[in-house]
Motif scaffolding. Structure first.
Motif, PDB file in Angstrom:
ATOM      1  N   TYR A 181      -0.425  16.013  -0.980  1.00 42.32           N
ATOM      2  CA  TYR A 181      -0.050  15.117  -2.076  1.00 42.32           C
ATOM      3  C   TYR A 181       0.588  13.837  -1.537  1.00 42.32           C
ATOM      4  CZ  TYR A 181       2.902  13.587  -6.033  1.00 42.32           C
ATOM      5  OH  TYR A 181       3.544  12.862  -7.006  1.00 42.32           O
ATOM      6  N   THR A 182       1.525  13.987  -0.584  1.00 40.56           N
ATOM      7  CA  THR A 182       2.204  12.806  -0.033  1.00 40.56           C
ATOM      8  C   THR A 182       1.208  11.869   0.643  1.00 40.56           C
ATOM      9  OG1 THR A 182       4.101  14.211   0.359  1.00 40.56           O
ATOM     10  CG2 THR A 182       4.111  12.064   1.427  1.00 40.56           C
ATOM     11  N   LEU A 192      -1.986  11.599   0.087  1.00 40.28           N
ATOM     12  CA  LEU A 192      -2.858  10.983  -0.910  1.00 40.28           C
ATOM     13  C   LEU A 192      -2.178   9.777  -1.555  1.00 40.28           C
ATOM     14  CD1 LEU A 192      -5.496  11.150  -2.651  1.00 40.28           C
ATOM     15  CD2 LEU A 192      -4.126  12.413  -4.308  1.00 40.28           C
ATOM     16  N   ILE A 193      -0.921   9.969  -1.976  1.00 39.09           N
ATOM     17  CA  ILE A 193      -0.203   8.862  -2.625  1.00 39.09           C
ATOM     18  C   ILE A 193       0.020   7.728  -1.619  1.00 39.09           C
ATOM     19  CG2 ILE A 193       1.891   8.213  -3.902  1.00 39.09           C
ATOM     20  CD1 ILE A 193       0.048  10.191  -5.359  1.00 39.09           C
ATOM     21  N   LEU A 194       0.280   8.105  -0.366  1.00 37.45           N
ATOM     22  CA  LEU A 194       0.471   7.098   0.685  1.00 37.45           C
ATOM     23  C   LEU A 194      -0.807   6.288   0.890  1.00 37.45           C
ATOM     24  CD1 LEU A 194       2.948   6.491   2.418  1.00 37.45           C
ATOM     25  CD2 LEU A 194       1.916   7.832   4.242  1.00 37.45           C
ATOM     26  N   VAL A 252      -3.196   5.741  -1.418  1.00 33.46           N
ATOM     27  CA  VAL A 252      -3.349   4.831  -2.560  1.00 33.46           C
ATOM     28  C   VAL A 252      -2.374   3.665  -2.427  1.00 33.46           C
ATOM     29  CG1 VAL A 252      -3.282   4.644  -5.065  1.00 33.46           C
ATOM     30  CG2 VAL A 252      -4.088   6.758  -4.013  1.00 33.46           C
ATOM     31  N   ALA A 253      -1.194   3.954  -1.858  1.00 29.37           N
ATOM     32  CA  ALA A 253      -0.156   2.916  -1.723  1.00 29.37           C
ATOM     33  C   ALA A 253      -0.644   1.732  -0.899  1.00 29.37           C
ATOM     34  CB  ALA A 253       1.093   3.513  -1.096  1.00 29.37           C
ATOM     35  N   PHE A 310      -3.234   0.186  -1.180  1.00 29.17           N
ATOM     36  CA  PHE A 310      -3.938  -0.764  -2.039  1.00 29.17           C
ATOM     37  C   PHE A 310      -3.027  -1.377  -3.087  1.00 29.17           C
ATOM     38  CE2 PHE A 310      -6.880   2.444  -0.528  1.00 29.17           C
ATOM     39  CZ  PHE A 310      -7.827   1.655   0.100  1.00 29.17           C
ATOM     40  N   SER A 311      -1.759  -0.996  -3.105  1.00 28.29           N
ATOM     41  CA  SER A 311      -0.840  -1.508  -4.124  1.00 28.29           C
ATOM     42  C   SER A 311      -0.103  -2.723  -3.566  1.00 28.29           C
ATOM     43  CB  SER A 311       0.135  -0.401  -4.532  1.00 28.29           C
ATOM     44  OG  SER A 311       1.019  -0.139  -3.467  1.00 28.29           O
ATOM     45  N   ALA A 368       3.228  -1.044  -1.061  1.00 30.21           N
ATOM     46  CA  ALA A 368       4.336  -0.234  -1.586  1.00 30.21           C
ATOM     47  C   ALA A 368       5.521  -0.160  -0.632  1.00 30.21           C
ATOM     48  CB  ALA A 368       3.854   1.165  -1.947  1.00 30.21           C
TER      49      ALA A 368
END
Lengths: 187, 567
Positions: A23-24, A26-28, A30-31, A33-34, A38
């Motif tokens: 999970y970490t 995956l979010i990392l 996506v981050a 592209f933010s 992020a």
């Protein structure tokens, strides 16, 4: 009961893989592209970082719009509220001192015009915003200190006022850092 | 209408609109029906169950379910102690935060495995990134354990005679992979694009416009914030939780996070209706919980928007309302809505400092935790409500001279004894804890001066709130309390532990015993449990047990403070 220990151990390992690592990561991913990957969005003036877009900073000088009092001293590595109870006598004394000090710095303002947010500390100690009313009561002081016309400062405040979400939900607010950066650029 | 009120209405309506289909989905997941994620997740499930050596089809009785739950929690506790007490020397610690002391690690470990998330440390300085990720793991698995055990009770409520109540491990894994993980991913991504950090870099430094040097804490926050909201955990990444601009950047994220607090607790009720095929009963439960929620919510919003009466006497304007401890981007209405949402569910995250709420709003927040069953925590909230249902069935049975029956099963002395003990445990833990600490403080106020941040009634409220929050497995606090001392760490730790597991064991035992009893079909002589009348009966039971047993304690705290303001 004994036969449940091994499955429990293994299941814990599975959850570490799923929730902690998978999970970490995956979010990392996506981050990346933010905004600013992020790592926190910053605001720069002439290429020099002047602050983080979301976090308030201390403005105590008369030439800047002052933000809200902060129990953390705007320390962005140690957020904190005052946690003062509503009837605490020492707290009410501090409030009185802040009101008196505001009146000294803003002689054209009457006491009943001071909005409470300018003399109460925020929840995080890092509140980046004030309400339009809190900006308006400081316009006269800013104009005098900076030798600008009140009209000009007032226009800037109106320009920097952010409407509620989709014009319908929540509060109107002004980001103090953005307002002060724009103020510095005002001729 | 006022845009702040409109915001609250929007949050509430959206929550219900999402909770309805979500409840149906959760019901399907626990009933083993086909759902859209199955295609990806079935193969993963197979690998997981093969690895842990459990047959997910093999159903367990209620005793086996409970021992599975307790054993896995013991392992989690040991794992957590190990990480927290050594995090200072372990990797992923760019800010060089120290390891926890034994008493603080004890408190924090129990706090996170019990889904409480009471935090006697501050996120920026008290834990390393590895520590944060470990705590995040417990936010997933403590929530999943609560949901799994709630599903066991749902299965037991079906109208048949059985001792087979599903498989704990299967329900647990499904709760994570099919409910908690997908929802957390969505929320974390929304937060990322609003500016919440998700990085393993340490503190940053800059010079402010006025010339001050400022350090900025960052970290892998977005991932943790999503699950802390969804799983009624509430343990924030940063010290001030969702009041922090990184943790809750703007009004939109505030809407998302607020919805996330109530979403699963409400959806679980509709899941129940779906699973036992009694929609009317689910709506009755929802109606009672909603009524209780609004009873606390409406006055709180009014009071916070009206402002602090002590400040009004000073002659300044409170155009927004009571603003001490609140953020301008949320305003008092959204802060009050959050305060009540987070306390009626056992979430405990905050977007405003509860210590600075006006006296009566502080009381409503405490009442939310004292009842702890108006929606309640994920899974466990319904278990608390179940106890009130059993008592209400029994009392109304006695009143009308009918055999107390619930879902076709007779309620007898044994079940009633368990229900009564569990119902009284909560007031017992809170009041004994508060009484002991008040006694200690009152006998040496100078020595213990560091405990309380406020004098008089409000100082007492700080202690009452802390134990209420511990016993409700809530985790919010009147944070003025100087709580990182051995006394508070250990006493709150013990209370959180008892208040987590006994109220799980009790309802599961009752439901398990009832499931094995003979099923009597509904007849003209049966007490109807899906009517408004019975709902009022439950409300009366809640009022008598929860509200009245705490009334004397509340009188000394928030109520006395309110009247001191108006004398």
């Amino acid at each position: 009961m004994k036969i449940q220990i091994l499955p429990a151990l293994k299941l814990t390992l599975v959850t570490v893989l799923l929730c902690c690592i998978g999970y970490t990561l995956l979010i990392l991913l996506v981050a990346q592209f933010s905004p600013n990957k992020a790592e926190g969005q910053t605001i720069s003036v002439n290429g020099v970082i002047k602050g983080y877009a979301l976090e308030g900073q201390s403005f105590t000088q008369d030439k800047y719009f002052n933000g809200r009092p902060s129990a953390a001293g705007y320390n962005a590595a140690g957020s904190s509220g005052s946690n003062k109870g509503p009837t605490n006598p020492d707290y009410l004394k501090d409030m009185q001192t802040r009101i008196d000090s505001f009146l000294v710095h803003n002689p054209s303002i009457k006491k009943e015009m001071i909005p409470s947010e300018l003399v109460t500390s925020s929840g995080s100690g890092l509140d980046p915003d004030i309400s339009p009313i809190a900006a308006q009561v400081q316009i006269a002081r800013i104009a005098t200190t900076r030798k600008l016309s009140e009209e000009k400062v007032k226009d800037l405040v109106i320009e920097k006022t952010q409407k509620p979400l989709w014009g319908l939900f929540g509060t109107e607010k002004i980001n103090v850092l953005q307002l002060n950066i724009a103020l510095d650029e005002l001729k | 209408m006022n845009t702040e009120i409109l915001g609250v209405v929007l949050m509430f309506v959206t929550t219900i609109l999402i909770a309805l289909p979500l409840g149906r989905y959760i019901g399907k997941v626990y009933s083993g029906h086909h759902t859209w994620l199955d295609r990806i997740l079935h193969p993963i499930d197979r690998i997981i169950f093969k690895f842990i050596g459990v047959n997910p089809e093999k159903e367990m009785n209620w005793k086996a379910q409970l021992s599975a739950l307790l054993i896995i929690n013991l392992i989690w506790f040991l794992l957590s102690m190990l990480v927290l007490m050594t995090q200072g020397v372990l990797p992923l610690n760019p800010d060089n935060n120290p390891s926890m002391t034994a008493d603080l690690a004890f408190n924090t470990s129990i706090s996170f495995i019990s889904n409480t998330n009471l935090q006697h440390y501050s996120g920026e300085t008290g834990v390393s990134y590895l520590g944060q990720l470990t705590l995040m793991l417990f936010q997933f698995i403590s929530a999943a354990a609560g949901m799994a055990i709630c599903a066991v009770v749902f299965i037991a409520m079906k109208e048949k005679v059985t001792d087979k109540l599903g498989n704990f491990y299967a329900l647990f894994v499904k709760s994570i992979t099919r409910i908690l993980l997908p929802m957390s991913i969505v929320i974390a991504i929304l937060l990322l694009f609003a500016g919440t950090p998700m990085t393993f870099k340490g503190k940053d430094q800059f010079v402010s416009l006025q010339g001050d040097t400022v350090n900025v804490s960052r970290g892998p926050a977005a991932a943790m914030i999503a699950i802390k909201q969804i799983g009624t955990n509430g343990g924030g990444f940063f010290g001030v939780n969702s009041a922090h601009p990184f943790e809750n950047p703007n009004y939109f994220t505030n809407i998302v996070e607020t919805i996330a607090i109530l979403l699963i607790p409400i959806a679980m009720i509709f899941a129940l209706g779906f699973m036992i095929q009694k929609k009317r009963f689910a709506w009755m439960v929802f109606g009672i919980m909603l009524l209780g929620f609004l009873l606390f919510l409406i006055p709180s919003i009014y009071l916070e928007m009206k402002g602090n009466d002590s400040i009004r006497k000073m002659g300044i304007t409170q155009n927004l309302g009571s603003m001490e401890g609140k953020e301008v981007r949320f305003g008092p209405a959204a802060s009050a809505y959050w305060a009540i949402s987070t306390t009626v569910t056992s979430n405990g995250s905050v977007n405003a400092m509860h210590d600075s709420l006006t006296p009566l709003t502080g009381m409503f927040a405490m009442l939310g935790m004292m009842v702890n069953a108006f929606f309640g925590g994920v899974g466990v909230g319904f278990l608390n409500f179940y106890i009130f249902i059993i008592i209400a069935v029994f009392i109304s049975g006695l009143m009308v001279g009918r055999t107390p029956e619930f879902m076709g099963k007779k309620i007898e002395a044994k079940e009633m004894k368990i229900a009564a003990i569990i119902a009284l445990l909560h007031p017992f833990l809170i009041l004994v804890g508060t009484a002991l600490s008040s006694y200690i403080f009152a006998h040496n106020p100078t020595f213990y001066a560091g405990w309380l941040n406020n004098p008089g009634n409000h100082g007492y409220s700080e202690m009452l709130y802390e134990y209420t929050s511990s016993s409700a497995n809530n985790g919010s606090g009147f944070e003025g309390l100087g709580d990182n001392t051995p006394w508070w760490n250990i006493s709150c730790g013990i209370i959180m532990l008892l208040a987590r597991f006994l109220p799980i064991i009790g309802p599961v035992a009752i439901a398990g015993i009832l499931a094995q009893k003979k099923y009597t079909p509904e007849s003209a002589g049966t007490l109807k449990t899906d009517t408004g009348t019975f709902g009022v009966m439950i409300l009366a039971v809640i009022f008598i047990i929860a509200a009245l047993s705490f009334f004397p304690a509340l009188t000394l705290g928030p109520i006395a403070e309110y009247f001191s303001q108006h004398s």
